[in-house]
Write a protein that holds these residues in place. Sequence first.
Motif, PDB file in Angstrom:
ATOM      1  N   LEU A  97      -0.089   0.712  -4.278  1.00  0.00           N
ATOM      2  CA  LEU A  97      -1.177  -0.188  -4.651  1.00  0.00           C
ATOM      3  C   LEU A  97      -2.431   0.128  -3.839  1.00  0.00           C
ATOM      4  O   LEU A  97      -2.342   0.538  -2.680  1.00  0.00           O
ATOM      5  CB  LEU A  97      -0.784  -1.635  -4.391  1.00  0.00           C
ATOM      6  CG  LEU A  97      -0.144  -2.431  -5.526  1.00  0.00           C
ATOM      7  CD1 LEU A  97       0.140  -3.855  -5.055  1.00  0.00           C
ATOM      8  CD2 LEU A  97      -0.996  -2.464  -6.785  1.00  0.00           C
ATOM      9  N   SER A  98      -3.581  -0.107  -4.427  1.00  0.00           N
ATOM     10  CA  SER A  98      -4.826   0.033  -3.686  1.00  0.00           C
ATOM     11  C   SER A  98      -4.873  -1.028  -2.597  1.00  0.00           C
ATOM     12  O   SER A  98      -4.194  -2.060  -2.656  1.00  0.00           O
ATOM     13  CB  SER A  98      -6.018  -0.160  -4.630  1.00  0.00           C
ATOM     14  OG  SER A  98      -6.076  -1.499  -5.092  1.00  0.00           O
ATOM     15  N   ALA A  99      -5.695  -0.788  -1.582  1.00  0.00           N
ATOM     16  CA  ALA A  99      -5.805  -1.733  -0.472  1.00  0.00           C
ATOM     17  C   ALA A  99      -6.246  -3.109  -0.960  1.00  0.00           C
ATOM     18  O   ALA A  99      -5.729  -4.135  -0.501  1.00  0.00           O
ATOM     19  CB  ALA A  99      -6.778  -1.194   0.570  1.00  0.00           C
ATOM     20  N   ASP A 100      -7.192  -3.157  -1.896  1.00  0.00           N
ATOM     21  CA  ASP A 100      -7.693  -4.439  -2.390  1.00  0.00           C
ATOM     22  C   ASP A 100      -6.605  -5.220  -3.115  1.00  0.00           C
ATOM     23  O   ASP A 100      -6.440  -6.431  -2.902  1.00  0.00           O
ATOM     24  CB  ASP A 100      -8.890  -4.224  -3.318  1.00  0.00           C
ATOM     25  CG  ASP A 100     -10.144  -3.804  -2.572  1.00  0.00           C
ATOM     26  OD1 ASP A 100     -10.167  -3.941  -1.330  1.00  0.00           O
ATOM     27  OD2 ASP A 100     -11.095  -3.336  -3.228  1.00  0.00           O
ATOM     28  N   LEU A 101      -5.857  -4.538  -3.994  1.00  0.00           N
ATOM     29  CA  LEU A 101      -4.802  -5.231  -4.726  1.00  0.00           C
ATOM     30  C   LEU A 101      -3.656  -5.626  -3.804  1.00  0.00           C
ATOM     31  O   LEU A 101      -3.070  -6.700  -3.954  1.00  0.00           O
ATOM     32  CB  LEU A 101      -4.287  -4.351  -5.867  1.00  0.00           C
ATOM     33  CG  LEU A 101      -5.099  -4.374  -7.161  1.00  0.00           C
ATOM     34  CD1 LEU A 101      -4.508  -3.408  -8.182  1.00  0.00           C
ATOM     35  CD2 LEU A 101      -5.161  -5.784  -7.746  1.00  0.00           C
TER      36      LEU A 101
ATOM     37  N   TRP B 111       3.104   1.115  -9.783  1.00  0.00           N
ATOM     38  CA  TRP B 111       2.183   0.111 -10.325  1.00  0.00           C
ATOM     39  C   TRP B 111       1.415   0.672 -11.512  1.00  0.00           C
ATOM     40  O   TRP B 111       0.190   0.778 -11.508  1.00  0.00           O
ATOM     41  CB  TRP B 111       1.270  -0.389  -9.222  1.00  0.00           C
ATOM     42  CG  TRP B 111       2.047  -0.808  -8.017  1.00  0.00           C
ATOM     43  CD1 TRP B 111       2.270  -0.084  -6.887  1.00  0.00           C
ATOM     44  CD2 TRP B 111       2.771  -2.029  -7.852  1.00  0.00           C
ATOM     45  NE1 TRP B 111       3.074  -0.772  -6.013  1.00  0.00           N
ATOM     46  CE2 TRP B 111       3.397  -1.981  -6.585  1.00  0.00           C
ATOM     47  CE3 TRP B 111       2.940  -3.169  -8.650  1.00  0.00           C
ATOM     48  CZ2 TRP B 111       4.181  -3.021  -6.107  1.00  0.00           C
ATOM     49  CZ3 TRP B 111       3.717  -4.202  -8.165  1.00  0.00           C
ATOM     50  CH2 TRP B 111       4.322  -4.121  -6.909  1.00  0.00           C
TER      51      TRP B 111
ATOM     52  N   GLU C 164      -1.606  -1.313 -13.270  1.00  0.00           N
ATOM     53  CA  GLU C 164      -2.846  -1.340 -12.493  1.00  0.00           C
ATOM     54  C   GLU C 164      -3.434   0.057 -12.303  1.00  0.00           C
ATOM     55  O   GLU C 164      -4.659   0.222 -12.294  1.00  0.00           O
ATOM     56  CB  GLU C 164      -2.590  -1.957 -11.115  1.00  0.00           C
ATOM     57  CG  GLU C 164      -2.178  -3.416 -11.149  1.00  0.00           C
ATOM     58  CD  GLU C 164      -0.656  -3.604 -11.143  1.00  0.00           C
ATOM     59  OE1 GLU C 164      -0.194  -4.681 -10.746  1.00  0.00           O
ATOM     60  OE2 GLU C 164       0.061  -2.668 -11.556  1.00  0.00           O
ATOM     61  N   GLN C 165      -2.574   1.069 -12.129  1.00  0.00           N
ATOM     62  CA  GLN C 165      -3.054   2.395 -11.758  1.00  0.00           C
ATOM     63  C   GLN C 165      -3.359   3.282 -12.964  1.00  0.00           C
ATOM     64  O   GLN C 165      -4.246   4.143 -12.892  1.00  0.00           O
ATOM     65  CB  GLN C 165      -2.016   3.098 -10.869  1.00  0.00           C
ATOM     66  CG  GLN C 165      -2.529   4.351 -10.197  1.00  0.00           C
ATOM     67  CD  GLN C 165      -1.532   4.926  -9.197  1.00  0.00           C
ATOM     68  OE1 GLN C 165      -0.460   4.358  -8.963  1.00  0.00           O
ATOM     69  NE2 GLN C 165      -1.875   6.051  -8.605  1.00  0.00           N
TER      70      GLN C 165
ATOM     71  N   GLU D 291       0.837  -1.206   0.000  1.00  0.00           N
ATOM     72  CA  GLU D 291       0.000   0.000   0.000  1.00  0.00           C
ATOM     73  C   GLU D 291       0.872   1.257   0.000  1.00  0.00           C
ATOM     74  O   GLU D 291       0.568   2.228  -0.703  1.00  0.00           O
ATOM     75  CB  GLU D 291      -0.924  -0.001   1.209  1.00  0.00           C
ATOM     76  CG  GLU D 291      -2.082  -0.968   1.096  1.00  0.00           C
ATOM     77  CD  GLU D 291      -3.099  -0.755   2.197  1.00  0.00           C
ATOM     78  OE1 GLU D 291      -3.428   0.416   2.500  1.00  0.00           O
ATOM     79  OE2 GLU D 291      -3.570  -1.755   2.772  1.00  0.00           O
TER      80      GLU D 291
ATOM     81  N   SER E 194       2.054   5.846  -9.210  1.00  0.00           N
ATOM     82  CA  SER E 194       3.009   5.048  -8.450  1.00  0.00           C
ATOM     83  C   SER E 194       3.754   4.069  -9.359  1.00  0.00           C
ATOM     84  O   SER E 194       3.581   4.051 -10.584  1.00  0.00           O
ATOM     85  CB  SER E 194       2.279   4.273  -7.352  1.00  0.00           C
ATOM     86  OG  SER E 194       1.589   3.164  -7.913  1.00  0.00           O
TER      87      SER E 194
END
Length: 283
Positions: A175-179, A259, A262-263, A171, A257
């Motif tokens: 990264l998001s909390a879920d990922l 990532w 994903e982001q 995090e 970030s």
Amino acid sequence: MEAFSRNGMRFDVSDEGPVGAETVVLLHGFPQSAQSWIGVSRPLLAAGYRVIAPDQRGYTPRARPRSRRAYRLNELVADVVALADAAGTERIHLVGHDWGGGVAWMFAATRPERLHTLTAVSAPHPRAVAKAMLTSRQSWQAWHVGFFQVPWLPEAAIRSRGGRLAVALLERSGLSADLARAYADRLINDPEGLAAALRWYRAMPLDTSVGLRAGAVTVPTTYVWSTNDIAIGRRAAELTSRWVTGPFDFKVLEGVSHWIPEQAPDALATYILERIRSISPTT
């Protein structure tokens, strides 16, 4: 194609789009999988390309050699050659993020005849990283590289307290909390996969001279870096152009970030398509 084989190992693959179309190969990094490319794949597929994303060596259950020597760059590059051969394509558009970017740089330096274009994401050219370590904070930013080479301790730290430390670090990196939770769970629930993923780092001392000897890249190349990448600093990113002699673009994503797939998948897909179309303007 659901899988391909090399030297008795079997690699799981996501393969979508028309067979016979120009092929884009997407290489993930740590601790990702082919699934990290889903958001990037959609625009590429919509543009008419065949898109192949493998679960790389160590990340796929039937391709987990136990020796760290099996994770040297020449082996990782040979995996991609075998993938292209299995797909029936002589030349590919290669995209790599994080460790996948490291493989992509080495592929471009050693097998340019198998490439149309290269798009490296987050990971700079290895010689740019080495130079930046002497002239910037890059060594400090890459602290995890050294830590992951220590025996057993990284595994224990990642699995400790149900993976809470791993989640917190992921995090913190953006990264998001879920990922972050999903990636951490994948590591702690698959001890053999975690050990195999860390062998990429533990093979690095065997490859130091190889990376430093990596030649200039001659194929059309785009390098994508993001300003909130806690692992890769601006100095290494900006030095990368010194080791590309072919057409080169340096793209910067502000406020994103490490990532990037994903982001910022849409922005990344746009850069990939721009690079591809720079040599295939009618596609």
